[in-house]
Structures are given as C-alpha cells and as structure tokens.
Design a protein around this motif. Sequence first.
Motif, PDB file in Angstrom:
ATOM      1  N   ARG A  81      -6.309  21.850  -8.643  1.00 23.67           N
ATOM      2  CA  ARG A  81      -5.217  22.734  -8.208  1.00 23.67           C
ATOM      3  C   ARG A  81      -4.897  22.321  -6.874  1.00 23.67           C
ATOM      4  O   ARG A  81      -5.608  22.062  -6.148  1.00 23.67           O
ATOM      5  CB  ARG A  81      -5.964  24.259  -8.139  1.00 23.67           C
ATOM      6  N   PRO A  82      -3.546  22.319  -6.568  1.00 23.89           N
ATOM      7  CA  PRO A  82      -3.481  21.887  -5.213  1.00 23.89           C
ATOM      8  C   PRO A  82      -3.730  22.948  -3.870  1.00 23.89           C
ATOM      9  O   PRO A  82      -3.683  24.100  -4.043  1.00 23.89           O
ATOM     10  CB  PRO A  82      -1.843  21.967  -5.074  1.00 23.89           C
ATOM     11  N   PHE A  83      -4.137  22.341  -2.959  1.00 20.37           N
ATOM     12  CA  PHE A  83      -4.699  22.813  -1.876  1.00 20.37           C
ATOM     13  C   PHE A  83      -3.414  23.453  -1.051  1.00 20.37           C
ATOM     14  O   PHE A  83      -2.623  22.602  -0.677  1.00 20.37           O
ATOM     15  CB  PHE A  83      -5.545  22.060  -0.869  1.00 20.37           C
ATOM     16  N   ILE A 128       3.964  19.496   3.968  1.00 19.35           N
ATOM     17  CA  ILE A 128       4.168  18.473   2.809  1.00 19.35           C
ATOM     18  C   ILE A 128       3.035  18.762   1.868  1.00 19.35           C
ATOM     19  O   ILE A 128       3.289  18.681   0.710  1.00 19.35           O
ATOM     20  CB  ILE A 128       4.140  17.090   3.509  1.00 19.35           C
ATOM     21  N   ALA A 129       1.826  18.996   2.344  1.00 18.14           N
ATOM     22  CA  ALA A 129       0.707  18.747   1.531  1.00 18.14           C
ATOM     23  C   ALA A 129       0.873  20.269   0.548  1.00 18.14           C
ATOM     24  O   ALA A 129       0.570  20.292  -0.584  1.00 18.14           O
ATOM     25  CB  ALA A 129      -0.501  19.145   2.336  1.00 18.14           C
ATOM     26  N   SER A 130       1.524  21.317   1.150  1.00 15.79           N
ATOM     27  CA  SER A 130       1.514  22.481   0.422  1.00 15.79           C
ATOM     28  C   SER A 130       2.453  22.281  -0.760  1.00 15.79           C
ATOM     29  O   SER A 130       2.448  22.923  -1.691  1.00 15.79           O
ATOM     30  CB  SER A 130       1.939  23.619   1.279  1.00 15.79           C
ATOM     31  N   ARG A 131       3.399  21.201  -0.667  1.00 10.18           N
ATOM     32  CA  ARG A 131       4.172  21.059  -1.874  1.00 10.18           C
ATOM     33  C   ARG A 131       3.522  19.828  -2.629  1.00 10.18           C
ATOM     34  O   ARG A 131       4.230  19.110  -3.565  1.00 10.18           O
ATOM     35  CB  ARG A 131       5.584  20.296  -1.280  1.00 10.18           C
ATOM     36  N   SER A 132       2.266  19.590  -2.805  1.00  8.79           N
ATOM     37  CA  SER A 132       1.416  18.730  -3.515  1.00  8.79           C
ATOM     38  C   SER A 132       2.283  17.378  -3.120  1.00  8.79           C
ATOM     39  O   SER A 132       2.260  16.594  -4.495  1.00  8.79           O
ATOM     40  CB  SER A 132       1.524  19.130  -4.964  1.00  8.79           C
ATOM     41  N   THR A 140      -4.799  17.398  -3.848  1.00  6.53           N
ATOM     42  CA  THR A 140      -4.044  16.599  -4.828  1.00  6.53           C
ATOM     43  C   THR A 140      -2.448  16.428  -4.559  1.00  6.53           C
ATOM     44  O   THR A 140      -2.011  17.406  -4.149  1.00  6.53           O
ATOM     45  CB  THR A 140      -4.417  16.694  -6.459  1.00  6.53           C
ATOM     46  N   PHE A 141      -2.028  15.300  -5.054  1.00  5.74           N
ATOM     47  CA  PHE A 141      -0.543  15.473  -4.807  1.00  5.74           C
ATOM     48  C   PHE A 141       0.202  15.089  -6.095  1.00  5.74           C
ATOM     49  O   PHE A 141       1.375  14.551  -6.043  1.00  5.74           O
ATOM     50  CB  PHE A 141      -0.314  14.237  -3.738  1.00  5.74           C
ATOM     51  N   TYR A 142      -0.458  15.384  -7.300  1.00  8.66           N
ATOM     52  CA  TYR A 142       0.175  15.357  -8.660  1.00  8.66           C
ATOM     53  C   TYR A 142       0.016  16.763  -9.122  1.00  8.66           C
ATOM     54  O   TYR A 142      -0.558  17.500  -9.123  1.00  8.66           O
ATOM     55  CB  TYR A 142      -0.539  14.134  -9.373  1.00  8.66           C
TER      56      TYR A 142
END
Length: 329
Positions: free
Chosen positions: A13-15, A116-120, A327-329
């Motif tokens: 799950r994206p952080f 940016i990270a919140s959008r994976s 994760t970024f996917y």
Amino acid sequence: MRLSLCSRARSVRPFRWSPNAPDHHRRRRLSLLVIMGATGTGKSRLSIDVASRFPSEVINADKIQLYRGLDITTNKIPLRDRRSVPHHLLGDADPSAGELSPISFRSLAASAAASIASRSRLPVIAGGSNSLLHSLLSDRFDPLTPLGYDFRSPVRLRFNCCFLWVDVREPVLSEQLDRRVDDMLGLGMFEELAGYIGTPEARAESGRNVGLNRAIGVPEFERYFRRFGSAVANPETDVAARAGYEEAVREIKENTRRLAEAQREKIVKLGSSGGWRLNRVDATEAVRAGLEGEPDRFREAWDRDVLRPGLKVVKRFLDESAFENNTFY
C-alpha cells in the motif's frame, strides 16, 4: 524498456507522508533518489531518463535555477526537453522577493517530495548545489557552518536516500563547459543579459534580485554593459568593445570551471567524511563523444556507462524501499 518491480513490491500500500511527521518516521518511510554532480555532467539528462522509466517527478536543487528569469544564462532545461516529466522548484521563486535561504529550500523541497510520494511516484532531487542538497537531506542542519556541518562526523539523513553521482573527468569536463558557454551564447545569452542589465534602467530594476544576480554571466557582462552599452560590437569598427566582450566570455568560462571543481570537491567530501553512500557513474566517454560530434557514439556510451548502471541502482533501491511501505507502482 520499462523496468518494473517484483509483484511483492507492487502489492504494498502506498505510504502517505506528512511533513509534520516525526523525523524518525520520515527517515524510515520517505525514499528519495538524489542525482548529484558538478555542473555540465548530465544530471538533468539522467533525471529525465530515470523518470521516463519509473513514475517520477523532479525537484530542482540548483540554487540559481530556483529563480524565475534568465533561462538561458542559468541553463534551465527547456520544456521541450523535459519529456512531460513534472519539475518542481525550477524557475518558481520570485527573484525580487529576496534570496531563498537553505532553510526555506529545506521546507519547500520536503513538501514537494511528500506530495510526489503521496501520488505513489518517486521524488528525484537533481542539482549541483550541494549546500541545498545537504540542507534538505540532513537530519540536523546548521546553516551557520559550511554546507551545514564541518565534516568531522558522518551526516545522519532524514530520508531514505539513493545517491547517483554523475562524474566527468578532467580535462573533458572543462572542454564541455567551455563548449556549453559558446552554445548558450549562440542561443541568445548575450541578448538575454542585455535586456536584464544592459541599460542603467534595467540594472536598477534587477538590483533587487540578489539570488539571480549571482548567476555566472551576470557580473561578467555587467562590466561590459556599463562600458560599452547593450549592442553587440562590430569587431571591424569597435575593437575595444569586441575585446571587452571576449574578456567577459573568458571570465564566464573560467568561473564555470572553478565552480565545477569546487562542486566536485564537496561531493567527494560528502562521500568520504560525510558518509553519503554515492553510486558513481562515469559520463566521460559520452561527453567526449558529444564534443567530437558523434551522436551515435554518445548514445552508446551514455547507455553503457551512465543509464544502465544508474537504472540498476535505482531498481535495487526501489525493490528494497518497497518493504518500507513507500512504493511507486
């Protein structure tokens, strides 16, 4: 070819990161790719190449390119060359609002990375200003010491960082930097500076732009404009003006080479004394091929020496980072 993480990484799950989270939580969770190197080594190219293969967005860490204006003189990457990759803090700051401090950059860049990270997607920090990189990445940043610390002990990082260092050996880099100045002049650098500081009125208006006025090219050509005005000198009719122009160009090239040397020295210190785990990729042969006008050889050397090794490092980093729920996917 697009690289992908293992299915185990994709299922995480994206952080969702908050800039107000405790430092230990940020270090454990938010992962950044940092592309560093001296000016003219190819950092922007590599950041775009990475973003073309992994979902990423780029955050600028060049202290002069932060400001709006003088796009040619500050060598901002043109929109057409960004390949639709979103860029942050690139020409966003109002130069008349005063110089952006490292502390302010630390806050702005961290917020951009969190978004940016919140959008994976992977935040990619790219730039040659090592003082800005240190201000952003260091867990405890002291703006009163050089680079924020004195190199007597390793630097604790507030984020999970992967470092790619794009390096080009001397004298190839010096030749590349001289050629780049000539190219910038061919693109209209002189005319851009003439509009910015070429007349007393323009100089008075630009006087408030402390940060932008530190761009290499501004002080060198300001002396020329004060003496000869903003017109391009005819070498056949105005020998003195042409000599002044050539002297300004020589100074720009010398100062750019000095900047690159200082940047490289600081990177070496960050890796040795600072404890940053730098993954060096050598772009020397690619740059040499570009200087010799061999585009096919350039692409081959770039892919072999820079891009493929860099992507391998990034993929390994993302595979490992997936277990941190970022994760970024």
